[in-house]
Design an enzyme around this catalytic site. Sequence first.
Site, PDB file in Angstrom:
ATOM      1  N   ARG A   6      -3.893 -10.551   3.218  1.00  0.00           N
ATOM      2  CA  ARG A   6      -3.964 -10.436   1.834  1.00  0.00           C
ATOM      3  C   ARG A   6      -2.940  -9.819   1.462  1.00  0.00           C
ATOM      4  NH1 ARG A   6      -6.175  -6.807  -2.212  1.00  0.00           N
ATOM      5  NH2 ARG A   6      -7.454  -7.939  -3.708  1.00  0.00           N
ATOM      6  N   LYS A  64       0.824  -1.117   0.017  1.00  0.00           N
ATOM      7  CA  LYS A  64      -0.112   0.002   0.023  1.00  0.00           C
ATOM      8  C   LYS A  64       0.784   1.260   0.195  1.00  0.00           C
ATOM      9  CE  LYS A  64      -4.244  -1.890   0.000  1.00  0.00           C
ATOM     10  NZ  LYS A  64      -5.053  -1.868   1.072  1.00  0.00           N
TER      11      LYS A  64
END
Length: 535
Positions: free
Chosen positions: A513, A478
């Site tokens: 994830r 991210k």
Amino acid sequence: MLHAKETVRKMYAVAKNYYGYYGGGLAAPNTFSALDLRKSLHSSGKAPGHVNLHSARSYTQCAGAGGSADQEIVIALGSNVGDRIGTFDRALRLMRSLGIKITRHACLYETAPAYVTDQPRFLNSAVRGTTKLGPHDLLKKLKEIEKDIGRTAGIRYGPRPIDLDILLYGNSQINTETLIVPHERIHERPFVLAPLVDLLGSSADDCMEKSWHSLSKCSGGFFDLWNKLGGESVIGTEGIKRVIPVGSRLLDWRERTLVMGVLNVTPDSFSDGGKFLEVAAAISQAKLLISQGADIIDIGAQSTKPNATRLSANEELERLVPVLDAITKLPEMEGKLLSVDTFYAQVAAEAVKRGASMINDVSGGKLDPNILEVVAELGVPYVTMHMRGDPSTMQSEQNLQYDDVCKEVASELYERLREAELSGIPLWRIVLDPGIGFSKKSSQNLEVIRGLGSIRHEMAKMSLGASHVPILIGVSRKRFLGEICNRVDPAERDVATVAAATAAIMNGANIIRVHNVGYGGDTAKVCDALRTGIS
């Protein structure tokens, strides 16, 4: 007043003890606060769990109540013959068809048989709802459901396809030849108490719950009874496990951290857009993720990065279906789970029809409300994520405003969970994702990762069951990791992902994830060993 203060003290103590569990590693904060208790005491004039003896109605007082005012009820479910989870689904549908409005579900438990031990393991749960039926009419309807599903007379406590018991009916005490409420054996049955306490909140603000605690005939209410049987310390033992049904399997997500591998069949995803558009490339990547140890493959055919262009459901299916069809045929998928990342009801239905076993919705049902009822009918696990707005607006200044990010994420995520439940998705099929990178600045992402225990704590005030469901965390590559480590290229953020995933697991995440499953798998194994002390 002295009696009330003593009752408050006892309720506070048992609630603290009840919630001292680990949702993946670290103990969560104490559930009750002194402020909560004082507010409850001042607002009601009584301590939490204490009800005037005259307010708990006897059967003779409530016998004529059915057919007029709605009564709050708790019904226990048990099954150890045949398709146990399918039987539960059918029982819930039949209850709704008879006018029982189900408002809350407990978690799902697989339990060792009691009393008669030479029989298969049970599934147990409970639901909370409302009905206009009187208590004996309700009992009659439940017996009709049992018969319709196939229950016949057998040995007491023996095998059965379905068992439906009225645990609580309003604030009534009932003692007749055919019905005793509260159920007379609640106090000795962990497989009944665990689901029952799931249906309660820890804030002591619910008047009906206060009445129910008083009916337990225990100063600390049902929490105290549960603690006397071992409480959270017995969950995960051979006697009782909290599970989530996926296909024909029951997953105990507390045993170890699960790893979800990301497979984006998109041209514009932030990390790997364009790499796996072709079916052959997608298959090759799926095989790699599986070989690295992925428990779940999560296929996404639509980017949800900030300001991503939204596809229609048909456009998403054009990308998804060829890849999905190819991957479901892979022999390597044996024993693995297949998730589809979508917010469209149409895509969810088609995906499950073609072999997907889980739906991962970044919008929590807000972008296509039809998805909730569709997933309920499909009978698959549903990941509901926290996001404000949509990908085009989620990072707006307005959507990034929080006074207390963990508290507000918990509250808003709980709203999505409640919408899912009221649409027919049982709690035992819900996974929560606090939405790292969605409607959050870098500092807020870090607060959420550090505060997963706090999020569970806030959930528990409203529903103890909701505080126990699996938490999925998606930190992989991210942007906030790139900002911290000065890594512009997302592919260079795998080491930072390991650090963030480690913190998430140690703070209570149950599923991570990730794009790099090799690193993610090792991260999960080390964290699990640190938590349990077993390598």
